[in-house]
Design an enzyme around this catalytic site. Structure first.
Site, short mmCIF file in Angstrom:
data_model
loop_
_atom_site.label_atom_id
_atom_site.label_comp_id
_atom_site.label_asym_id
_atom_site.label_seq_id
_atom_site.Cartn_x
_atom_site.Cartn_y
_atom_site.Cartn_z
N ALA A 163 0.82 -1.21 0.00
CA ALA A 163 0.00 0.00 0.00
C ALA A 163 0.86 1.26 0.00
CB ALA A 163 -0.94 -0.01 1.20
N TYR A 164 1.93 1.23 0.79
CA TYR A 164 2.84 2.39 0.84
C TYR A 164 3.49 2.61 -0.52
CZ TYR A 164 6.84 5.24 2.35
OH TYR A 164 7.78 6.23 2.48
N VAL A 165 3.97 1.54 -1.14
CA VAL A 165 4.60 1.67 -2.46
C VAL A 165 3.60 2.15 -3.50
CG1 VAL A 165 5.54 0.29 -4.36
CG2 VAL A 165 6.50 0.07 -2.08
N SER A 174 1.22 4.20 -3.04
CA SER A 174 1.07 5.65 -2.88
C SER A 174 2.29 6.39 -3.42
CB SER A 174 0.82 6.01 -1.41
OG SER A 174 1.98 5.84 -0.61
N LYS A 175 3.48 5.83 -3.24
CA LYS A 175 4.69 6.50 -3.68
C LYS A 175 4.89 6.36 -5.20
CE LYS A 175 6.08 8.34 0.14
NZ LYS A 175 6.15 9.83 0.26
#
Length: 246
Positions: A154-156, A158-159
């Site tokens: 999920a973090y990746v 967004s990035k």
């Protein structure tokens, strides 16, 4: 015509701690007047401002949620009123919540996307309207976009959106003499990275790079200072500041 170095102004979101604080202090040493933006910790932002002012620089703190367009607009207006304009916008504000795709709470997905995607978009929108010729916009991604570690999905996501946004904005600002780039740090010794990791895990990350150490916030700040200052021919790029991590 670009603004003389001694009169340049930088706004650093997430500037109250971690990489953001070190970036703010680094730009101040280069002669920038610096606005330290914070979301909730005014005291830490004021500490950063006090440190910059004590070292002979110029700084102020501005608050607000980076995903709130009214708050961001007010912050930009405050900086312009105080310092006369804005030349560099560095968007370090972000949150990271780790879990496998299968089990991630969708409320956490929404929180990350609000700050990391919408927040970057709102800040970039204001930057596109405000930054003076000769200026720069620097967003923040992560080297995990390349390494694809489990639990970072999920973090990746967004990035990766931040990277795409960065490359498009660089082309939309054609003819304005404004560069737009992203910095993608590798494992860096900040509270955000170290939180929840035992010593063995941290050591494993440190050994993963050919330099066999974690990055330091100062390493990332040097990259930002390069993009904010002399690197006028680097535009529409993602710089992986990670010590050689594959």
């Amino acid at each position: 015509m670009s603004t003389p170095e001694s009169n340049r102004v930088a706004l650093v979101t997430g500037g109250s701690g971690g990489i953001g604080r070190v970036v703010a202090e680094r730009l101040a040493r280069d002669g920038f007047a610096v606005a330290v933006q914070y979301a909730g910790n005014r005291a830490k932002a004021e500490e950063t401002v006090a440190a910059i002012n004590a070292a002979g620089g110029r700084a102020l703190a501005v608050g607000g949620d980076v995903a709130d367009e009214d708050a961001v607009g007010t912050a930009f207006d405050t900086v312009r009123s105080a310092f006369g304009g804005i030349d560099v916008v560095v968007n370090t504000a972000g949150i990271m919540i780790l879990a496998p795709v299968e089990t991630l709470d969708l409320a956490d997905l929404d929180r990350m996307h609000r700050t990391n995607i919408r927040g970057t978009f709102v800040v970039n929108q204001q930057a596109a309207r405000t930054v003076r010729p000769g200026g720069a916009v620097v967003n923040f991604s992560t080297s995990v976009v390349r390494t694809q570690l489990p639990t970072y999905g999920a973090y990746v996501a967004s990035k990766a959106a931040v990277e795409a946004m960065t490359l498009v904005l660089a082309r939309e600002l054609r003819g304005r003499d404004i560069t737009v780039n992203a910095v993608a740090p590798g494992p860096t010794a900040t509270p955000l990275f170290l939180q929840g990791k035992d010593e063995e895990t941290v050591d494993k990350f440190a050994k993963a790079t050919p330099l066999e150490r974690l990055g330091r916030p100062e390493d990332i700040a040097e990259t930002v200072a390069f993009l904010a200052g002399p690197a006028r021919w680097i535009n529409g790029q993602v710089l992986y500041a990670n010590g050689g991590l594959a």
